[in-house]
Every structure is written in structure tokens, then in C-alpha cells.
Design an enzyme around this catalytic site. Sequence first.
Site, PDB file in Angstrom:
ATOM      1  N   SER A  46      18.337 -22.385  12.522  1.00  0.00           N
ATOM      2  CA  SER A  46      17.970 -21.067  13.039  1.00  0.00           C
ATOM      3  C   SER A  46      18.713 -19.888  12.414  1.00  0.00           C
ATOM      4  O   SER A  46      18.466 -18.742  12.770  1.00  0.00           O
ATOM      5  CB  SER A  46      18.156 -21.029  14.557  1.00  0.00           C
ATOM      6  OG  SER A  46      19.509 -21.212  14.925  1.00  0.00           O
ATOM      7  N   LYS A  95      21.243 -17.027  23.025  1.00  0.00           N
ATOM      8  CA  LYS A  95      21.591 -16.288  21.816  1.00  0.00           C
ATOM      9  C   LYS A  95      21.586 -14.787  22.071  1.00  0.00           C
ATOM     10  O   LYS A  95      22.416 -14.055  21.531  1.00  0.00           O
ATOM     11  CB  LYS A  95      20.634 -16.660  20.687  1.00  0.00           C
ATOM     12  CG  LYS A  95      20.777 -18.115  20.250  1.00  0.00           C
ATOM     13  CD  LYS A  95      19.871 -18.464  19.105  1.00  0.00           C
ATOM     14  CE  LYS A  95      20.116 -19.901  18.651  1.00  0.00           C
ATOM     15  NZ  LYS A  95      19.305 -20.283  17.488  1.00  0.00           N
TER      16      LYS A  95
END
Length: 344
Positions: free
Chosen positions: A241, A286
Site C-alpha cells: 500500500s 491509516k
Amino acid sequence: MGRVNRRIITLIAALVPVLVLGVVGSAVTVPFVALGPGPTFNTLGEVDGKQVVAIHNAEVDPTSGHLNMTTVSVRDGLNIFEAFGLWVDGRYGLVPRAEIYPPGVSRDTVDQSNQADFQQSEDNAELAALNFLDRPTAVKVRVVADDAPAKAVLHEGDQLVSVNNKPVGTSQDVIDAVQGAAPGTTIPMVIRRDGGEQTVQVKLGARPDDSTKAYLGITPQAVAVGPMEVDFNLADIGGPSAGLMFSLALVDKLSPGELNGGRFVAGTGTIDPAGKVGPIGGIQYKMIAARDAGAETFLVPAGNCNEARQRTPEGLKLVKVENLAGAVAALDDVNAGRPAPGCG
């Protein structure tokens, strides 16, 4: 005296379940792991005295501010009390352990797979940035399989100029050239090795999973042409990611101006060599990590927008991203005060 003894017995009887619960709650682990905000790193900055994204043998444009990649923390081996405490905290989520560590697969194997994904994200990020900047790339042999028909002919690091009389500029060109031939066919390949070109002949085998298709047995990889080299200096990070933020850091360093306008931008997303941005897991954690670190703008893969807008931390602006070019354009809009694509 009898009344005192009865009181002591009653007290002990009341305390025993509490003590048992305490022992069990502390000693028994639950079949869940806790996911939460993880470390975040500025891809324009340094870690342990090294540039996170280091460029060698090329002119680098000055940068400032932040382009932070974000991660998810995983807490394993939780007892009942720890799991309950993290759940109540609200910043963590509990998921079945089998979703992160599948039964029958060792933790080391999972970690190795995550590391391989991270390595691939670095390679893809470099290619996506080079393609966006129209910088030349070449295709090299990254891996030669042990059972490869080309094992006696090709070496790791060989540059592939043409395959079966077809020029190659991408890894897909190599795949297409081989798939256009039949198993057992001998094809010419022009390679560059030790500074010189040579033509080699390779007899194609049959793919192990489909004997009707040709098999060369190599893993091609597109790389930068010329003296420029890129190093990514983050250890103990797994998963794919970080690709988008690595690409943006390269674009920022290799082009004039500042993509972030000197501000604190964070984000996440996978990326492929063509620059397409893909969704990731743990977007809510996140975003929390990014906001805690000081981010004001967060780049969200389009595929994560529905989830992200439901749990957006206060003060964090979400910008929807579908590809690298769109991310660069959106940041330009943010810097200029124009509306940027959002997740709303």
C-alpha cells in the site's frame, strides 16, 4: 467467633470468582488480533540517517513538507482484558486472527509474503513515476527459474532488447512475445550483457499449468535506463500500500516545484507500473495515524472512498485518487485553492 468466620468465608466465596476471572482474563489469549493506527513515514524525509526515497546519479529538485505513507499496526497474542480494552478504546478494531494469519501458514511465511508485496510496490512505484515523467526504461531479467528453458542462456540482470524479433519496452511485451509462439519453438532474443549486445537462441518449454502455452521461465522487470538509481530505505514494513506515496515522492524529487505546496499530505494506495491506484485495507486506521501526525490532506484510492468518508477524522480533507496523474493534478488543485476530487 462463629459470626466472624462466616464473614470471612462469605468474603472468600465472593473473591474467588473475581480472582479466577482475573487469572483467566490475563492468561487466556483470544482468537482475534487488533488492528489500529501504525507508524507513518515522510517519503520526502529521512529514516535512520538515510533518505526514505534516495535518488543517485540524477539531479534532484528541492522538496519540503510531507508526503507521508501510512501503515496499520497489528497486535497479536491478546488476552481477554487487552482485547476488551482495545475494543473500548475506539481506535482499534478486532478481527479474527485467521484473516491475518491463515491456519496452517506460519507467521514467518505471512511476513515474507508481506515483504515481497512491499518490494513489488517499490518496483511498481519507480516504474509508474518514470512512465509519468516520460523517462526511458529498459527491461531486465529479474529472476530465472530453476526449471526455466532459458536457464542455460539468460542470466539475472541481462537487458532484453528484443524477444522473438519483437522489440520490448515493458514486461508485458516480453510476455506477449512468448505467448505468440508455440511450445518447442526456438526463438531469437537480443540481450545486452556487460555493455555489449548479443543474440541468443532459446527453445521454449511448455507452461507447467497449461502445456499448450509457451514457457520461458523468467521474471522480467522494467527499470530506469542510464546511470540513475533509486533506493527505498524503509525496513520492517510489509504490504503493497505504499506504492502511491513512493511514486509521488519520486515525481516530486525529479520535477520542478513541490507537489504538496510545502504542506503536510498523507495517503495510501497500491500502484501498478501504468500508474493505476488500487484500494487497500485498514483505511480508517491509516487516516487516524495521518491526522495524529499532523496531516491536513489525505489521498484515498477511489475504491476506498465509501469506507473512508464514513470514518473521516475531524480536520482531515479527503482527496479521491484513481491514478498517479490524477493524484498530481489533485494536489495541484489543492495548492491553487481549486476544488479537488473528494470522497463525498
